[in-house]
Design an enzyme around this catalytic site. Structure first.
Site, PDB file in Angstrom:
ATOM      1  N   GLU A 200      12.682   4.840   9.369  1.00 43.29           N
ATOM      2  CA  GLU A 200      11.917   4.589  10.534  1.00 43.29           C
ATOM      3  C   GLU A 200      12.395   4.316  11.603  1.00 43.29           C
ATOM      4  O   GLU A 200      13.511   3.686  11.645  1.00 43.29           O
ATOM      5  CB  GLU A 200      10.857   3.293  10.155  1.00 43.29           C
ATOM      6  CG  GLU A 200      10.053   3.565   8.984  1.00 43.29           C
ATOM      7  CD  GLU A 200       9.207   2.491   8.443  1.00 43.29           C
ATOM      8  OE1 GLU A 200       9.179   1.403   9.169  1.00 43.29           O
ATOM      9  OE2 GLU A 200       8.477   2.525   7.305  1.00 43.29           O
TER      10      GLU A 200
ATOM     11  N   HIS B 171       3.705   1.991  10.390  1.00 45.29           N
ATOM     12  CA  HIS B 171       3.957   0.928   9.660  1.00 45.29           C
ATOM     13  C   HIS B 171       3.286  -0.126  10.339  1.00 45.29           C
ATOM     14  O   HIS B 171       3.815  -1.217  10.914  1.00 45.29           O
ATOM     15  CB  HIS B 171       5.617   0.712   9.801  1.00 45.29           C
ATOM     16  CG  HIS B 171       6.243  -0.405   8.902  1.00 45.29           C
ATOM     17  ND1 HIS B 171       7.209  -0.391   8.198  1.00 45.29           N
ATOM     18  CD2 HIS B 171       5.322  -1.551   8.252  1.00 45.29           C
ATOM     19  CE1 HIS B 171       7.413  -1.378   7.598  1.00 45.29           C
ATOM     20  NE2 HIS B 171       6.591  -2.261   7.382  1.00 45.29           N
TER      21      HIS B 171
ATOM     22  N   ARG C 158       7.751   0.585   0.678  1.00 42.30           N
ATOM     23  CA  ARG C 158       8.778   1.077   1.528  1.00 42.30           C
ATOM     24  C   ARG C 158       9.203   2.366   1.377  1.00 42.30           C
ATOM     25  O   ARG C 158       8.848   2.956   0.364  1.00 42.30           O
ATOM     26  CB  ARG C 158      10.096   0.164   1.302  1.00 42.30           C
ATOM     27  CG  ARG C 158      10.264  -1.075   1.588  1.00 42.30           C
ATOM     28  CD  ARG C 158      10.426  -1.246   2.977  1.00 42.30           C
ATOM     29  NE  ARG C 158      10.654  -2.881   3.406  1.00 42.30           N
ATOM     30  CZ  ARG C 158       9.652  -3.552   4.061  1.00 42.30           C
ATOM     31  NH1 ARG C 158       8.493  -2.860   4.250  1.00 42.30           N
ATOM     32  NH2 ARG C 158       9.915  -4.760   4.571  1.00 42.30           N
TER      33      ARG C 158
HETATM   34  P1  NDP Z   1       5.875  -9.523  -4.796  1.00 38.59           P
HETATM   35  O1  NDP Z   1       7.270  -9.739  -4.798  1.00 38.59           O
HETATM   36  O2  NDP Z   1       4.732 -10.490  -4.600  1.00 38.59           O
HETATM   37  O3  NDP Z   1       5.158  -8.031  -5.553  1.00 38.59           O
HETATM   38  C1  NDP Z   1       6.126  -7.136  -6.054  1.00 38.59           C
HETATM   39  C2  NDP Z   1       5.762  -6.385  -7.096  1.00 38.59           C
HETATM   40  O4  NDP Z   1       6.500  -5.511  -7.526  1.00 38.59           O
HETATM   41  C3  NDP Z   1       5.475  -7.265  -8.519  1.00 38.59           C
HETATM   42  O5  NDP Z   1       4.401  -6.849  -9.369  1.00 38.59           O
HETATM   43  C4  NDP Z   1       6.676  -6.782  -9.337  1.00 38.59           C
HETATM   44  O6  NDP Z   1       6.550  -6.963 -10.531  1.00 38.59           O
HETATM   45  C5  NDP Z   1       6.832  -5.445  -8.789  1.00 38.59           C
HETATM   46  N1  NDP Z   1       8.317  -4.957  -8.914  1.00 38.59           N
HETATM   47  C6  NDP Z   1       9.415  -5.190  -8.492  1.00 38.59           C
HETATM   48  N2  NDP Z   1      10.382  -4.315  -8.654  1.00 38.59           N
HETATM   49  C7  NDP Z   1       9.943  -3.430  -9.521  1.00 38.59           C
HETATM   50  C8  NDP Z   1      10.216  -2.360 -10.203  1.00 38.59           C
HETATM   51  N3  NDP Z   1      11.687  -1.993 -10.301  1.00 38.59           N
HETATM   52  N4  NDP Z   1       9.461  -1.559 -11.143  1.00 38.59           N
HETATM   53  C9  NDP Z   1       7.992  -1.668 -11.111  1.00 38.59           C
HETATM   54  N5  NDP Z   1       7.634  -3.050 -10.445  1.00 38.59           N
HETATM   55  C10 NDP Z   1       8.454  -3.526  -9.690  1.00 38.59           C
HETATM   56  O7  NDP Z   1       5.734  -8.909  -3.348  1.00 38.59           O
HETATM   57  P2  NDP Z   1       4.611  -8.604  -2.223  1.00 38.59           P
HETATM   58  O8  NDP Z   1       3.380  -8.070  -2.811  1.00 38.59           O
HETATM   59  O9  NDP Z   1       4.357  -9.685  -1.370  1.00 38.59           O
HETATM   60  O10 NDP Z   1       5.134  -7.457  -1.211  1.00 38.59           O
HETATM   61  C11 NDP Z   1       5.676  -6.193  -1.775  1.00 38.59           C
HETATM   62  C12 NDP Z   1       6.401  -5.337  -0.886  1.00 38.59           C
HETATM   63  O11 NDP Z   1       5.614  -4.718  -0.013  1.00 38.59           O
HETATM   64  C13 NDP Z   1       7.483  -5.980   0.044  1.00 38.59           C
HETATM   65  O12 NDP Z   1       8.660  -6.149  -0.482  1.00 38.59           O
HETATM   66  C14 NDP Z   1       7.398  -4.725   1.363  1.00 38.59           C
HETATM   67  O13 NDP Z   1       8.290  -4.201   1.201  1.00 38.59           O
HETATM   68  C15 NDP Z   1       6.136  -4.153   1.166  1.00 38.59           C
HETATM   69  N6  NDP Z   1       5.476  -4.818   2.463  1.00 38.59           N
HETATM   70  C16 NDP Z   1       4.969  -3.541   3.244  1.00 38.59           C
HETATM   71  C17 NDP Z   1       4.338  -3.772   4.572  1.00 38.59           C
HETATM   72  C18 NDP Z   1       3.978  -2.732   5.445  1.00 38.59           C
HETATM   73  O14 NDP Z   1       3.707  -3.212   6.341  1.00 38.59           O
HETATM   74  N7  NDP Z   1       3.444  -1.732   4.870  1.00 38.59           N
HETATM   75  C19 NDP Z   1       3.957  -5.304   4.559  1.00 38.59           C
HETATM   76  C20 NDP Z   1       4.148  -6.281   3.758  1.00 38.59           C
HETATM   77  C21 NDP Z   1       4.929  -5.941   2.582  1.00 38.59           C
HETATM   78  P3  NDP Z   1       7.692  -7.446 -11.718  1.00 38.59           P
HETATM   79  O15 NDP Z   1       8.545  -8.321 -11.119  1.00 38.59           O
HETATM   80  O16 NDP Z   1       7.129  -7.675 -12.913  1.00 38.59           O
HETATM   81  O17 NDP Z   1       8.450  -5.692 -11.910  1.00 38.59           O
END
Ligand code: NDP
Length: 319
Positions: free
Chosen positions: A261, A279, A232
């Site tokens: 955006e 995006h 994001r």
């Molecule tokens: P997941 O929930 O599977 O993975 C999120 C990852 O981020 C986990 O490894 C989590 O690990 C880590 N994380 C979360 N918060 C933190 C933090 N504060 N510090 C460090 N690590 C963190 O989500 P997805 O992989 O399915 O999707 C991720 C994001 O990608 C979505 O939320 C969306 O915003 C974005 N996205 C963008 C797209 C685009 O079109 N560009 C398309 C799809 C998704 P842990 O909890 O151990 O910290």
């Protein structure tokens, strides 16, 4: 037969969502770009929402019989999930079905940022190859890089497994080390940025990830540094990134997502060491259809037999 449950669609949604929902539900769709304006009688009939955008606590308060919100997209930061949970409203998203597409796009954006394929193709199309000779050699390459993933969830994991055959070193930072992965874990984003020269951001939009990639992190990434953001725009401090790209604090950046955006800072457009996408990480017909089907399946499942396929973790009931 019983009356069809009423589903509110605030603004635009993928046509396949409408196509799937229309035979099963009564649809109330409100105009895009405007606050939802419903009569009290209509508001009381709404039992579900399908949305590609946002659902505020204020909107939920107007809908006394709301049971479920099906979000189009895996990132559900547009939905006030705390307000939903407090009201016992279920929220669903579209995980898994977009992982491969988003990971593919991330690799393409990374290579494009390093090897300037957009500029090279523009050079050919402008007739410059014939007139001026070969396109300049790119100062950057993927060879020898150490890539750090900020986020190693569903999508981050797919990006990492795609990076393996590229023969780069891989490390990551998440709050909790991920069991069963061999990549090097770094306990903070700063430590990750110090260890690597290429940073890929794929974390969700949360309070903790707001402008997490700031001047300090970019400095740690260093002069050979490359930043790729497919999570994001919220997670990047734009002013710091613009300054870092201008003064050589880092070498280049590739972005698919932006803070406000579809607005993109003018400085980004003027910087030669950036690759910019609107995006589009999941934006193929194939993958958007799969996301649309999952939105529909969640709503249909809920009103059929009280089961949703993909509830978000904060939601009060499990699927
Ligand atoms: P997941 O929930 O599977 O993975 C999120 C990852 O981020 C986990 O490894 C989590 O690990 C880590 N994380 C979360 N918060 C933190 C933090 N504060 N510090 C460090 N690590 C963190 O989500 P997805 O992989 O399915 O999707 C991720 C994001 O990608 C979505 O939320 C969306 O915003 C974005 N996205 C963008 C797209 C685009 O079109 N560009 C398309 C799809 C998704 P842990 O909890 O151990 O910290």
């Amino acid at each position: 037969s019983a009356e069809k449950p009423v589903i509110l669609i605030p603004g635009k949604i993928h046509p396949r969502v409408l196509e799937r929902l229309t035979p099963v539900f009564e649809i109330l769709q409100t105009p895009a770009g405007q606050p939802v304006d419903l009569s009290a009688a209509d508001a009381a009939r709404v039992r579900g929402i399908a949305v590609a955008g946002s659902v505020s606590a204020t909107l939920m308060e107007k809908l006394p019989n709301l049971q479920v919100i099906a979000n189009f997209g895996v990132g559900y930061d547009g939905v006030d999930v705390t307000a939903a949970a407090n009201r016992g409203v279920i929220v669903t998203n579209t995980p898994d079905v977009l992982d491969d597409e988003v990971a593919d796009t991330t690799i393409a954006l990374l290579l494009n940022t390093l090897r300037q394929f957009y500029a090279a193709e523009s050079y050919l199309r402008a007739g410059r190859w014939e007139k001026e000779g070969a396109f300049p050699l790119t100062p950057l390459s993927l060879r020898g890089r150490h890539v750090g993933l900020y986020g190693l969830g569903r999508i981050g994991g797919e990006i990492a497994s795609r990076l393996e055959p590229f023969k780069v070193k891989i490390s990551y930072h998440t709050r909790n080390p991920k069991p069963g992965v061999s990549y090097g874990y770094q306990p903070s984003l700063k430590a990750l940025a110090e260890a690597v020269d290429t940073l890929i951001c794929i974390v969700p939009k949360t309070e903790q990830t707001h402008k997490a990639i700031n001047a300090d992190i970019l400095k740690a990434l260093g002069p050979n540094g490359v930043l790729i953001n497919v999570g994001r725009g919220w997670s990047v401090d734009d002013a710091a990134l613009i300054a870092a790209l201008k003064d050589g604090t880092i070498a280049a950046a590739g972005l698919d997502v932006f803070y406000d955006e579809p607005k993109v800072p003018k400085d980004y457009l003027d910087l030669p060491n950036m690759s910019l996408l609107p995006h589009v990480a999941s934006a193929s017909v194939h993958t958007r259809n799969a996301m649309a089907d999952l939105v529909a399946d969640n709503l249909i499942g809920w009103f059929d037999n009280g089961v949703v396929k993909t509830p978000v973790p904060e939601t009060p009931v499990k699927g």
